[in-house]
Design an enzyme around this catalytic site. Structure first.
Site, mmCIF file in Angstrom:
data_model
loop_
_atom_site.group_PDB
_atom_site.id
_atom_site.type_symbol
_atom_site.label_atom_id
_atom_site.label_comp_id
_atom_site.label_asym_id
_atom_site.label_seq_id
_atom_site.Cartn_x
_atom_site.Cartn_y
_atom_site.Cartn_z
ATOM 1 N N LYS A 173 45.111 -16.683 71.519
ATOM 2 C CA LYS A 173 44.845 -16.073 70.212
ATOM 3 C C LYS A 173 45.184 -17.143 69.169
ATOM 4 O O LYS A 173 46.335 -17.345 68.825
ATOM 5 C CB LYS A 173 45.749 -14.845 70.037
ATOM 6 C CG LYS A 173 45.216 -13.723 69.187
ATOM 7 C CD LYS A 173 44.755 -14.104 67.802
ATOM 8 C CE LYS A 173 45.880 -14.330 66.829
ATOM 9 N NZ LYS A 173 45.456 -14.956 65.568
ATOM 10 N N PRO A 174 44.150 -17.889 68.693
ATOM 11 C CA PRO A 174 44.460 -18.961 67.732
ATOM 12 C C PRO A 174 44.721 -18.388 66.339
ATOM 13 O O PRO A 174 44.339 -17.245 66.058
ATOM 14 C CB PRO A 174 43.165 -19.790 67.741
ATOM 15 C CG PRO A 174 42.083 -18.824 68.106
ATOM 16 C CD PRO A 174 42.710 -17.748 68.964
ATOM 17 N N SER A 228 56.079 -18.427 63.329
ATOM 18 C CA SER A 228 57.269 -18.155 62.518
ATOM 19 C C SER A 228 58.279 -17.305 63.301
ATOM 20 O O SER A 228 57.912 -16.542 64.206
ATOM 21 C CB SER A 228 56.852 -17.416 61.253
ATOM 22 O OG SER A 228 56.208 -16.213 61.607
ATOM 23 N N ARG A 277 54.926 -36.591 58.416
ATOM 24 C CA ARG A 277 53.935 -36.389 59.471
ATOM 25 C C ARG A 277 53.354 -34.996 59.259
ATOM 26 O O ARG A 277 54.081 -34.031 59.005
ATOM 27 C CB ARG A 277 54.611 -36.474 60.842
ATOM 28 C CG ARG A 277 53.637 -36.586 61.988
ATOM 29 C CD ARG A 277 54.365 -36.994 63.243
ATOM 30 N NE ARG A 277 55.229 -35.931 63.709
ATOM 31 C CZ ARG A 277 54.964 -35.145 64.755
ATOM 32 N NH1 ARG A 277 53.877 -35.324 65.455
ATOM 33 N NH2 ARG A 277 55.809 -34.207 65.126
ATOM 34 N N GLU A 380 62.075 -22.903 55.427
ATOM 35 C CA GLU A 380 61.214 -24.057 55.758
ATOM 36 C C GLU A 380 60.360 -24.399 54.540
ATOM 37 O O GLU A 380 59.646 -23.530 54.038
ATOM 38 C CB GLU A 380 60.269 -23.681 56.897
ATOM 39 C CG GLU A 380 60.892 -23.654 58.252
ATOM 40 C CD GLU A 380 59.839 -23.358 59.322
ATOM 41 O OE1 GLU A 380 59.292 -22.248 59.319
ATOM 42 O OE2 GLU A 380 59.575 -24.238 60.145
ATOM 43 N N SER A 440 58.670 -35.420 69.336
ATOM 44 C CA SER A 440 57.649 -34.757 70.157
ATOM 45 C C SER A 440 57.082 -35.713 71.199
ATOM 46 O O SER A 440 56.669 -36.823 70.860
ATOM 47 C CB SER A 440 56.502 -34.268 69.273
ATOM 48 O OG SER A 440 57.012 -33.483 68.232
HETATM 49 P P1 NAP Z 1 52.735 -17.153 61.977
HETATM 50 O O1 NAP Z 1 52.365 -16.497 60.710
HETATM 51 O O2 NAP Z 1 53.920 -16.649 62.701
HETATM 52 O O3 NAP Z 1 51.427 -17.052 62.896
HETATM 53 C C1 NAP Z 1 51.371 -17.637 64.167
HETATM 54 C C2 NAP Z 1 50.369 -16.886 65.023
HETATM 55 O O4 NAP Z 1 50.808 -15.545 65.195
HETATM 56 C C3 NAP Z 1 48.970 -16.812 64.428
HETATM 57 O O5 NAP Z 1 48.029 -16.896 65.476
HETATM 58 C C4 NAP Z 1 48.943 -15.426 63.809
HETATM 59 O O6 NAP Z 1 47.668 -14.857 63.706
HETATM 60 C C5 NAP Z 1 49.761 -14.651 64.824
HETATM 61 N N1 NAP Z 1 50.361 -13.427 64.286
HETATM 62 C C6 NAP Z 1 50.722 -13.143 63.010
HETATM 63 N N2 NAP Z 1 51.258 -11.908 62.944
HETATM 64 C C7 NAP Z 1 51.223 -11.404 64.203
HETATM 65 C C8 NAP Z 1 51.643 -10.168 64.779
HETATM 66 N N3 NAP Z 1 52.198 -9.206 64.057
HETATM 67 N N4 NAP Z 1 51.465 -9.998 66.102
HETATM 68 C C9 NAP Z 1 50.909 -10.967 66.854
HETATM 69 N N5 NAP Z 1 50.487 -12.152 66.366
HETATM 70 C C10 NAP Z 1 50.659 -12.372 65.055
HETATM 71 O O7 NAP Z 1 52.989 -18.711 61.818
HETATM 72 P P2 NAP Z 1 52.088 -19.792 61.082
HETATM 73 O O8 NAP Z 1 52.253 -19.579 59.621
HETATM 74 O O9 NAP Z 1 50.725 -19.820 61.667
HETATM 75 O O10 NAP Z 1 52.793 -21.146 61.543
HETATM 76 C C11 NAP Z 1 53.876 -21.682 60.893
HETATM 77 C C12 NAP Z 1 55.175 -21.373 61.610
HETATM 78 O O11 NAP Z 1 55.088 -21.845 62.948
HETATM 79 C C13 NAP Z 1 56.365 -22.087 61.022
HETATM 80 O O12 NAP Z 1 57.459 -21.216 60.953
HETATM 81 C C14 NAP Z 1 56.648 -23.206 62.005
HETATM 82 O O13 NAP Z 1 57.969 -23.666 62.006
HETATM 83 C C15 NAP Z 1 56.268 -22.570 63.280
HETATM 84 N N6 NAP Z 1 55.974 -23.582 64.303
HETATM 85 C C16 NAP Z 1 56.876 -23.776 65.299
HETATM 86 C C17 NAP Z 1 56.649 -24.744 66.255
HETATM 87 C C18 NAP Z 1 57.620 -24.971 67.369
HETATM 88 O O14 NAP Z 1 57.237 -25.596 68.347
HETATM 89 N N7 NAP Z 1 58.844 -24.487 67.298
HETATM 90 C C19 NAP Z 1 55.487 -25.525 66.196
HETATM 91 C C20 NAP Z 1 54.585 -25.308 65.163
HETATM 92 C C21 NAP Z 1 54.848 -24.315 64.221
HETATM 93 P P3 NAP Z 1 46.880 -14.815 62.293
HETATM 94 O O15 NAP Z 1 46.687 -16.221 61.898
HETATM 95 O O16 NAP Z 1 45.635 -14.092 62.630
HETATM 96 O O17 NAP Z 1 47.768 -14.056 61.351
#
Ligand code: NAP
Length: 476
Positions: A173-174, A228, A277, A380, A440
């Site tokens: 699920k991207p 997140s 980066r 963040e 990484s």
């Molecule tokens: P996000 O809002 O948590 O979304 C991530 C994924 O989850 C998306 O595919 C999103 O779909 C989906 N999603 C959102 N709400 C959901 C729900 N209620 N149930 C199931 N899936 C749901 O995060 P983001 O804003 O895309 O990414 C940024 C965050 O990722 C930051 O906090 C960052 O630190 C973290 N991150 C962590 C790592 C690591 O390896 N630790 C690496 C990269 C990023 P939709 O787009 O359709 O809403």
């Protein structure tokens, strides 16, 4: 754009309710593509496909799976620039960052092609009973993979490659901001030899509903999420209902510590990498930069001068270092964090002004004298903003660095290795960069502690996240 439908069982299809959503180019706010939005019904169709493919895929020899992954590495490497362009179009990051991501993403196929043939087990004899103890690892089952927008290719391949190496079929699920790169990867995987149903891609604007439905289907056994901490927490709650195997790569709040005996040029180079980066849109981004007061002046001068040289613009253009942020919300968050820090006494050394015109651009920004209560030290930043603070010999800098609910990565710069290693051990973080601004690596176990996550991706650990250990007690 060619690939904009759902990819289920090796076929391209519209969503069951025919709904679509727009993907926006953050550099000019134009619509790049209209993508099919999957429903709960489509999610179940993905699981049906994965379920039908599971036995054959798990039954293939490790060598066969390995060679398919190796071909995926070769094909992706050959098409690296094509993928990089697409990443820039939907995410905004500059070409060098996008090429870096496409290279890194392909490397997971190579690494796990090598790991696929090394799923070791053990045979030993029970000390008292004399029974034979046989331990081996089996594919855990269907895995649901949920990925974020900041690395549209690499956060997917970091999960797909180990799952396939282990013998598990997957549903990806991207993120809705950036589904195109993952969809474009599917013809490549087909060409590499991945059979229908083994990898399915389900873009959806109803992410909560479709993921929840999959996590409650009895055929699913693994949920691997990157995103997140807030969403990760929700998925852990859902995963509890069926006691799924969870892997959670969540948010970060990385401290970057520069001691007075650090090589200053190396520390500046490391800070540029750790901060800039992916224009700061990384869970590994240096969020709190602590510099010893004796060298704070010279470090700030050199670091600001390096930041000033970065060129902002459309990531597809030549000579651009910093593309736009992914969307308006992300930029608004950065604007608010900078305004808040200044209102609480921070000094603006560089940047801080939103440019006029189309696109979600924000300039490289340096803040000094940031007060401890500034929101950017606790949340963040996810943008090109460096928040600098100083420390003195009397401060417990390790306690300050550890004072967060996150624990993904920390960075330490010192020429004194004894001190460096002692500090690393005391830091409550899953990863530490010692005199390095980049941690990484597909060959290393990536992951956090505390509220930054559970489990590891990459390294030897990555494949085990998709396997179950079975122990057989035998007499012969
Ligand atoms: P996000 O809002 O948590 O979304 C991530 C994924 O989850 C998306 O595919 C999103 O779909 C989906 N999603 C959102 N709400 C959901 C729900 N209620 N149930 C199931 N899936 C749901 O995060 P983001 O804003 O895309 O990414 C940024 C965050 O990722 C930051 O906090 C960052 O630190 C973290 N991150 C962590 C790592 C690591 O390896 N630790 C690496 C990269 C990023 P939709 O787009 O359709 O809403």
């Amino acid at each position: 754009m060619k690939y904009t439908d759902l990819y289920i069982n090796g076929h391209w299809q519209a969503g069951s309710n025919d709904e679509r959503f727009d993907v926006i180019n953050p550099a000019d706010e134009s619509v790049l593509a209209s993508v099919a939005s999957g429903t709960v019904e489509d999610a179940i169709a993905c699981i049906d496909a994965a379920d039908a493919a599971f036995a054959d895929w798990a039954g293939r020899t490790p060598r066969e799976r390995s060679e398919i992954l190796r071909r995926a590495f070769e094909l992706m490497t050959a098409r690296r620039d094509e993928f990089a362009r697409l990443i820039t179009k939907e995410n905004g990051k500059a070409r060098a960052d996008a090429v870096g991501e496409a290279t890194y993403a392909a490397e997971f196929f190579r690494w796990f092609a090598e790991e696929a043939v090394r799923a070791d087990g053990m045979i030993t004899r029970a000390p008292s009973s004399g029974a034979r103890i046989l331990v081996h690892h089996k594919p855990a089952g269907i895995a649901v993979l949920v990925t974020p927008w900041n690395y549209p290719a690499a956060m997917g391949t970091r999960k797909i490659a180990p799952a396939l190496a282990a013998g598990c079929p997957v549903i990806v699920k991207p993120a809705s901001e950036t589904p195109l790169t993952m969809l474009a990867l599917m013809p490549l995987l087909e060409e590499a030899g991945v059979p229908p149903g083994v990898v399915n891609v389900l873009p959806s604007r109803s992410s909560g509903a479709v993921v929840d439905a999959m996590l409650h289907d009895r055929r699913v056994r693994v949920v691997s999420f990157t995103g997140s901490t807030g969403v990760g927490r929700k998925l852990l709650h859902s995963a509890a209902d069926q006691v799924l195997k969870p892997a959670m790569e969540l948010g970060g709040n990385a401290p970057f510590i520069v001691f007075d005996d650090a090589d200053i040029d190396l520390a500046v180079e490391g800070a540029m990498l750790a901060k800039m980066r992916n224009l700061g849109e990384a869970c590994t981004a240096a969020n709190r930069i602590y510099v010893h007061e004796k060298i704070a002046g010279i470090f700030t001068e050199k670091f600001s001068s390096a930041m000033k040289q970065l060129k902002v613009g459309n990531g597809l253009d030549d000579g651009i270092d910093v593309g736009p942020l992914v969307n308006a919300d992300t930029r608004n968050k950065v604007v608010n964090l900078v305004n808040d820090a200044i209102a609480r006494g921070a000094k603006l050394h560089l940047g801080g002004k939103v440019p006029s015109g189309k696109g979600y651009f924000y300039p490289p920004t340096v803040l000094t004298d940031v007060s401890d209560d500034a929101l950017c030290l606790h949340d963040e930043i996810f943008g090109p903003v460096a928040a600098l603070q100083t420390f003195s010999d009397g401060d417990d800098i390790v306690a300050r660095a550890n004072d967060t609910e996150y624990g993904l990565v920390a960075y330490v710069f010192t020429e004194n290795m004894k001190r460096g290693l002692q500090v690393c051990e005391k830091l409550e973080f899953g990863m530490v960069g010692l005199n390095r601004g980049l941690v990484s690596d597909p060959a290393a176990p990536f992951g956090g502690v505390k509220q930054s996550g559970l489990g590891r991706e990459g390294g030897h650990e990555g494949m085990l996240e998709f396997m179950e250990t079975q122990y057989i007690s035998a007499t012969w």
